[in-house]
Design a protein around this motif. Structure first.
Motif, PDB file in Angstrom:
ATOM      1  N   VAL A 192       0.861  -1.186   0.000  1.00 11.83           N
ATOM      2  CA  VAL A 192       0.000   0.000   0.000  1.00 11.83           C
ATOM      3  C   VAL A 192       0.894   1.231   0.000  1.00 11.83           C
ATOM      4  CG1 VAL A 192      -1.663   1.332   1.357  1.00 11.83           C
ATOM      5  CG2 VAL A 192      -1.974  -1.134   1.064  1.00 11.83           C
ATOM      6  N   ASN A 193       0.697   2.092  -0.983  1.00 14.50           N
ATOM      7  CA  ASN A 193       1.374   3.387  -0.997  1.00 14.50           C
ATOM      8  C   ASN A 193       0.419   4.430  -0.442  1.00 14.50           C
ATOM      9  OD1 ASN A 193       3.586   2.333  -2.332  1.00 14.50           O
ATOM     10  ND2 ASN A 193       3.273   3.490  -4.229  1.00 14.50           N
ATOM     11  N   SER A 194       0.929   5.339   0.363  1.00 15.13           N
ATOM     12  CA  SER A 194       0.117   6.469   0.818  1.00 15.13           C
ATOM     13  C   SER A 194       0.934   7.731   0.626  1.00 15.13           C
ATOM     14  CB  SER A 194      -0.226   6.338   2.305  1.00 15.13           C
ATOM     15  OG  SER A 194      -0.944   5.152   2.563  1.00 15.13           O
ATOM     16  N   VAL A 195       0.287   8.759   0.132  1.00 13.24           N
ATOM     17  CA  VAL A 195       0.948  10.053  -0.011  1.00 13.24           C
ATOM     18  C   VAL A 195       0.627  10.860   1.240  1.00 13.24           C
ATOM     19  CG1 VAL A 195       1.156  12.138  -1.413  1.00 13.24           C
ATOM     20  CG2 VAL A 195       0.660   9.943  -2.523  1.00 13.24           C
ATOM     21  N   MET A 196       1.669  11.260   1.967  1.00  9.88           N
ATOM     22  CA  MET A 196       1.479  12.027   3.205  1.00  9.88           C
ATOM     23  C   MET A 196       1.251  13.496   2.860  1.00  9.88           C
ATOM     24  SD  MET A 196       4.289  12.626   6.183  1.00  9.88           S
ATOM     25  CE  MET A 196       3.926  13.666   7.611  1.00  9.88           C
ATOM     26  N   ILE A 197       0.052  13.983   3.184  1.00 10.92           N
ATOM     27  CA  ILE A 197      -0.315  15.367   2.855  1.00 10.92           C
ATOM     28  C   ILE A 197      -0.559  16.103   4.177  1.00 10.92           C
ATOM     29  CG2 ILE A 197      -1.882  16.830   1.506  1.00 10.92           C
ATOM     30  CD1 ILE A 197      -2.762  14.073   0.110  1.00 10.92           C
ATOM     31  N   PRO A 198       0.402  16.908   4.620  1.00 13.54           N
ATOM     32  CA  PRO A 198       0.284  17.522   5.945  1.00 13.54           C
ATOM     33  C   PRO A 198      -1.027  18.290   6.120  1.00 13.54           C
ATOM     34  CG  PRO A 198       2.478  17.893   5.060  1.00 13.54           C
ATOM     35  CD  PRO A 198       1.650  17.291   3.950  1.00 13.54           C
ATOM     36  N   GLY A 199      -1.661  18.067   7.264  1.00 14.47           N
ATOM     37  CA  GLY A 199      -2.905  18.778   7.557  1.00 14.47           C
ATOM     38  C   GLY A 199      -4.119  18.167   6.877  1.00 14.47           C
ATOM     39  N   HIS A 220       3.755  -1.262   3.856  1.00 17.69           N
ATOM     40  CA  HIS A 220       3.173   0.080   3.720  1.00 17.69           C
ATOM     41  C   HIS A 220       4.278   1.065   3.375  1.00 17.69           C
ATOM     42  CE1 HIS A 220       0.316   3.354   5.558  1.00 17.69           C
ATOM     43  NE2 HIS A 220       0.347   3.381   4.243  1.00 17.69           N
ATOM     44  N   ASN A 221       4.049   1.828   2.326  1.00 15.37           N
ATOM     45  CA  ASN A 221       5.030   2.797   1.841  1.00 15.37           C
ATOM     46  C   ASN A 221       4.426   4.192   1.939  1.00 15.37           C
ATOM     47  OD1 ASN A 221       7.015   4.188   0.389  1.00 15.37           O
ATOM     48  ND2 ASN A 221       6.297   3.452  -1.607  1.00 15.37           N
ATOM     49  N   VAL A 222       4.790   4.921   2.994  1.00 12.81           N
ATOM     50  CA  VAL A 222       4.296   6.300   3.130  1.00 12.81           C
ATOM     51  C   VAL A 222       5.290   7.225   2.436  1.00 12.81           C
ATOM     52  CG1 VAL A 222       3.690   8.141   4.732  1.00 12.81           C
ATOM     53  CG2 VAL A 222       3.140   5.774   5.305  1.00 12.81           C
ATOM     54  N   MET A 223       4.798   7.910   1.406  1.00  9.78           N
ATOM     55  CA  MET A 223       5.673   8.761   0.589  1.00  9.78           C
ATOM     56  C   MET A 223       5.321  10.225   0.833  1.00  9.78           C
ATOM     57  SD  MET A 223       5.259   6.740  -3.048  1.00  9.78           S
ATOM     58  CE  MET A 223       3.598   7.301  -3.265  1.00  9.78           C
ATOM     59  N   PRO A 224       6.289  11.116   0.709  1.00  8.73           N
ATOM     60  CA  PRO A 224       5.964  12.535   0.918  1.00  8.73           C
ATOM     61  C   PRO A 224       5.247  13.140  -0.291  1.00  8.73           C
ATOM     62  CG  PRO A 224       8.283  12.286   0.306  1.00  8.73           C
ATOM     63  CD  PRO A 224       7.718  10.889   0.409  1.00  8.73           C
ATOM     64  N   LEU A 225       4.289  14.011  -0.017  1.00 12.19           N
ATOM     65  CA  LEU A 225       3.682  14.800  -1.095  1.00 12.19           C
ATOM     66  C   LEU A 225       4.762  15.620  -1.797  1.00 12.19           C
ATOM     67  CD1 LEU A 225       1.099  16.198  -2.387  1.00 12.19           C
ATOM     68  CD2 LEU A 225       1.405  17.937  -0.612  1.00 12.19           C
ATOM     69  N   ILE A 226       4.681  15.656  -3.120  1.00 13.34           N
ATOM     70  CA  ILE A 226       5.519  16.583  -3.883  1.00 13.34           C
ATOM     71  C   ILE A 226       4.571  17.618  -4.473  1.00 13.34           C
ATOM     72  CG2 ILE A 226       7.093  16.831  -5.833  1.00 13.34           C
ATOM     73  CD1 ILE A 226       7.843  13.859  -5.396  1.00 13.34           C
ATOM     74  N   MET A 238      -2.212  25.813  -4.509  1.00  8.36           N
ATOM     75  CA  MET A 238      -2.776  26.270  -3.238  1.00  8.36           C
ATOM     76  C   MET A 238      -1.701  26.487  -2.161  1.00  8.36           C
ATOM     77  SD  MET A 238      -5.870  26.457  -4.052  1.00  8.36           S
ATOM     78  CE  MET A 238      -6.796  26.736  -2.544  1.00  8.36           C
ATOM     79  N   GLY A 239      -0.444  26.211  -2.500  1.00  9.42           N
ATOM     80  CA  GLY A 239       0.621  26.424  -1.519  1.00  9.42           C
ATOM     81  C   GLY A 239       0.620  25.409  -0.386  1.00  9.42           C
ATOM     82  N   GLN A 240       0.093  24.228  -0.650  1.00  8.95           N
ATOM     83  CA  GLN A 240       0.083  23.157   0.361  1.00  8.95           C
ATOM     84  C   GLN A 240       1.526  22.811   0.768  1.00  8.95           C
ATOM     85  OE1 GLN A 240      -2.304  21.041   1.906  1.00  8.95           O
ATOM     86  NE2 GLN A 240      -0.518  20.102   2.860  1.00  8.95           N
ATOM     87  N   PRO A 241       1.867  22.842   2.062  1.00 14.12           N
ATOM     88  CA  PRO A 241       3.240  22.477   2.422  1.00 14.12           C
ATOM     89  C   PRO A 241       3.528  20.988   2.201  1.00 14.12           C
ATOM     90  CG  PRO A 241       1.959  23.043   4.389  1.00 14.12           C
ATOM     91  CD  PRO A 241       1.058  23.271   3.212  1.00 14.12           C
ATOM     92  N   GLU A 242       4.767  20.703   1.828  1.00 10.59           N
ATOM     93  CA  GLU A 242       5.221  19.310   1.732  1.00 10.59           C
ATOM     94  C   GLU A 242       5.733  18.887   3.103  1.00 10.59           C
ATOM     95  OE1 GLU A 242       8.304  19.442  -1.208  1.00 10.59           O
ATOM     96  OE2 GLU A 242       6.895  19.792  -2.844  1.00 10.59           O
ATOM     97  N   PRO A 243       5.711  17.587   3.414  1.00 11.97           N
ATOM     98  CA  PRO A 243       6.291  17.171   4.698  1.00 11.97           C
ATOM     99  C   PRO A 243       7.805  17.338   4.679  1.00 11.97           C
ATOM    100  CG  PRO A 243       5.261  15.289   3.547  1.00 11.97           C
ATOM    101  CD  PRO A 243       5.203  16.457   2.620  1.00 11.97           C
ATOM    102  N   THR A 244       8.371  17.648   5.838  1.00 13.25           N
ATOM    103  CA  THR A 244       9.830  17.653   5.936  1.00 13.25           C
ATOM    104  C   THR A 244      10.288  16.200   6.104  1.00 13.25           C
ATOM    105  OG1 THR A 244       9.817  17.744   8.339  1.00 13.25           O
ATOM    106  CG2 THR A 244       9.742  19.866   7.181  1.00 13.25           C
TER     107      THR A 244
END
Ligand code: CLF
Ligand code: SF4
Length: 293
Positions: A192-199, A220-226, A238-244
């Motif tokens: 399962v891949n999940s894109v981590m989208i802060p907030g 489980h593969n949690v990947m950062p939002l780009i 929309m200026g959504q922040p990416e995870p650090t």
């Protein structure tokens, strides 16, 4: 690991951390269409089911993809896995995807076949996946709650209609979960891949991890939002922040109590070739393959 599972993962660079040092994968970009809209996607580029948005892959026909795979397999003996991961959703392009798998399972039966999908069409495709001996399926699951889903997926295309908001997200979630259960009950390995989208879904992904583990997902593969604005994605605009990197690692740690986490993903493009993190795709364009012959 039990032997029957070890034999499936020991030379798969994504399913085994160890294997990724020695074994390579390649992707063929045969799947242009998609049946949903993700807010992190820009359709001009590759699907973020697996790949970085912002890179255009060379779209090819199944025949061209098979030719390319055989050429790469001859040149890179460590290439053990052929994946289809875009540029759209592979299962929204079933003729192209399954024709590629059908030819390869006949002509190169030693190559493991792998596919990545948003899951909307998955339940309808499980029989066909099993028929071609596809042992590795990735489903991108970003939520199990339609209210959160509506913030990630503005619409899906379902039974010839565009369905928006919570209603669309609910159908997508149901299809993903049903597909996951159908695959694991047949012994097909599911990542399962999940894109981590802060907030948006960061806190929620711990629950996703629990649920998919309970249903038998292997990894489980949690990947950062780009979300770079120049990619023209909704989140970028929309200026959504990416995870650090620290935030990503903290979430991976939180999820890891429940199941094995993949931490060596390189967010490959839909036409990547080589070891993870290496991209030798430019050496194997269709023009160059023609020259090799
Ligand atoms: Fe490709 Fe994906 Fe199969 Fe691997 S990639 S379809 S499972 S063969 Fe691997 Fe690349 Fe991460 Fe994907 S590092 S983006 S997890
Ligand atoms: Fe884009 Fe992939 Fe989402 Fe389809 S599933 S909208 S191609 S990121």
């Amino acid at each position: 690991l039990p032997d029957h599972i070890r034999s499936k993962v020991q030379d798969h660079p994504c399913y085994s951390e160890e294997a990724h040092h020695y074994f390579a994968r390649m992707h063929v970009a045969v799947a242009p269409a998609c049946n949903i809209q993700c807010n992190y996607c820009n359709r001009k580029y590759d699907c973020s089911n697996e790949s970085r948005p912002g890179v255009v892959s060379e779209l090819m026909t199944p025949d061209q993809a098979v030719k390319k795979t055989l050429a790469v397999a001859a040149a890179i003996p460590q290439m053990t896995v052929l994946g289809i991961a875009g540029p759209g959703d592979p299962l929204a392009n079933p003729e192209r995807t399954f024709e590629t798998f059908r030819q390869l399972s006949e002509q190169a039966p030693d190559i493991k076949l792998c596919v990545s999908t948003n899951g909307l069409s998955l339940p309808d495709c499980v029989d066909e996946l099993a028929k071609h001996n596809i042992d590795h399926v990735t489903i991108t699951i970003n939520c199990v709650d339609p209210e959160i889903g509506a913030k990630i997926y503005p619409w899906i295309f379902w039974e010839n209609k565009r369905i928006r908001g919570v209603e669309g997200a609910k159908i997508l979630i149901e299809q993903q979960q049903k597909g996951l259960e159908m695959l694991t009950s047949r012994g097909i390995l599911v990542k399962v891949n999940s894109v981590m989208i802060p907030g948006v879904n960061d806190q929620h992904l711990k629950e996703v991890s629990k649920i998919v583990k309970a249903k038998g997902a292997f990894l489980h593969n949690v990947m950062p939002l780009i979300a770079e604005a120049e990619h023209g994605t909704y989140y970028g605009i929309m200026g959504q922040p990416e995870p650090t990197p620290l935030e990503l690692q903290a979430l991976q740690d939180d999820c890891s109590g429940d199941m094995s986490m993949m931490r060596h993903c390189r967010q490959c493009r839909a036409d990547a070739v080589g070891l993870l993190g290496e991209d030798r795709g430019d050496e194997f364009t269709l023009d160059k393959i023609d020259e090799m012959e």
